[in-house]
Design a protein around this motif. Structure first.
Motif, PDB file in Angstrom:
ATOM      1  N   HIS A   1       0.832  -1.209   0.000  1.00 46.17           N
ATOM      2  CA  HIS A   1       0.000   0.000   0.000  1.00 46.17           C
ATOM      3  C   HIS A   1       0.873   1.268   0.000  1.00 46.17           C
ATOM      4  O   HIS A   1       0.649   2.193  -0.790  1.00 46.17           O
TER       5      HIS A   1
ATOM      6  N   GLU B   1       1.343   4.400  -2.783  1.00 45.02           N
ATOM      7  CA  GLU B   1       1.224   5.826  -2.470  1.00 45.02           C
ATOM      8  C   GLU B   1       2.491   6.576  -2.890  1.00 45.02           C
ATOM      9  O   GLU B   1       2.419   7.663  -3.456  1.00 45.02           O
TER      10      GLU B   1
ATOM     11  N   HIS C   1      -1.861   8.393  10.866  1.00 42.96           N
ATOM     12  CA  HIS C   1      -1.386   8.302   9.476  1.00 42.96           C
ATOM     13  C   HIS C   1      -2.589   8.238   8.522  1.00 42.96           C
ATOM     14  O   HIS C   1      -2.702   9.036   7.579  1.00 42.96           O
TER      15      HIS C   1
ATOM     16  N   HIS D   1      -7.093   1.107   3.479  1.00 46.10           N
ATOM     17  CA  HIS D   1      -7.084   1.685   4.838  1.00 46.10           C
ATOM     18  C   HIS D   1      -8.100   0.989   5.728  1.00 46.10           C
ATOM     19  O   HIS D   1      -7.843   0.725   6.900  1.00 46.10           O
TER      20      HIS D   1
ATOM     21  N   GLU E   1      -4.281  11.123   5.733  1.00 44.50           N
ATOM     22  CA  GLU E   1      -4.556  10.814   4.321  1.00 44.50           C
ATOM     23  C   GLU E   1      -6.052  10.907   4.019  1.00 44.50           C
ATOM     24  O   GLU E   1      -6.473  11.647   3.112  1.00 44.50           O
TER      25      GLU E   1
HETATM   26 FE   LIG Z   1      -2.438   5.113   3.097  1.00 42.76          FE
END
Ligand SMILES: [Fe+2]
Ligand SMILES: [Fe+2]
Length: 247
Positions: free
Chosen positions: A137, A141, A225, A181, A229
């Protein structure tokens, strides 16, 4: 005290919006078991009703949090290309450092204590796939989404044309990131449930202690985190991308 007196916070705005405007509120929502990161798109009034508390009760805690804790970083005021770099340097670096350690400790604790604490076997079994998913992941990003976010900001600032990325659009890739997520959030929630909120049993060895302390810290850090996002970076990138497309 009314809603309007508290920096224009409105109960119709989402939990994620409130925490985006002031990260000190994360602890307030956590206290009442209200999810501010993956499930942060619920209006505050609705989230309170679902937990059986009044908005006034929540606001008293908001007031206390704002009166007693330092303001901290104003993430919502940062430009999103800077925020993307911050997330990579602060949170991706931490996650990459912690994951191998968590996998190693979880395996060791499951081997030594699994007979008396079968939940440690479940945790170890989940940790390795979670680590692989999170690494994959973050790579997406860093290699795809964030470089494109920087192009979006550059086009917004300079008027340079915005190329169409191979993944279609920032919004399309963000839909995928959001889903991942949620999977990470679910796994962390399961760890907390399985471990009774990372409560260290009396017969725990030092590795067991370290694992649960690390996991508790990892959960809190990862929620922050994902919040940065989901509630700040992603929606702003999508808005900017749409504005450029409409221009
Ligand atoms: Fe993320
Ligand atoms: Fe990330």
């Amino acid at each position: 005290m009314s809603l309007n007196e508290l920096q224009g916070l409105q109960a119709t705005e989402t939990v994620g919006d409130w925490v985006a405007s002031d990260f000190r509120l994360a602890n307030v929502f956590t206290k009442y078991g209200i999810d501010f990161c993956c499930g942060g798109d619920v209006p505050v009034g609705q989230a309170c009703a679902e937990k059986g508390i009044s908005v006034e009760t929540l606001l008293r805690d908001v007031e206390t949090a704002q009166a007693t804790a330092a303001v901290g970083e104003q993430y919502n005021d940062w430009s999103i290309d800077f925020l993307a770099d911050y997330v990579i340097n602060q949170f991706h670096a931490y996650t990459r450092k912690m994951l191998p350690q968590l996998v190693q400790y979880a395996d060791a604790v499951a081997n030594a204590h699994g007979a008396h604490h079968p939940e440690t076997i479940t945790i170890a079994g989940m940790m390795r796939p979670l680590a692989l998913e999170m690494l994959d992941h973050m790579n997406k990003e860093e290699k795809l989404l964030y470089p494109y976010v920087k192009q979006i900001v550059n086009s917004h600032n300079t008027g340079a044309p915005l190329p169409t990325p191979e993944f279609g659009s920032a919004e399309a890739l963000i839909v995928e990131m959001d889903k991942e997520h949620e999977e990470t959030g679910d796994a962390l929630e399961q760890f907390a449930e399985l471990s009774n909120n990372f409560a260290i049993p009396e017969d725990a060895c030092n590795t067991y202690r370290a694992l649960y302390n690390f996991l508790a810290e990892f959960e809190a850090t990862t929620k922050k985190h994902i919040h940065l996002e989901n509630n700040i970076l992603f929606p702003k990138a999508i808005r900017m991308e749409k504005e450029l497309a409409a221009a």
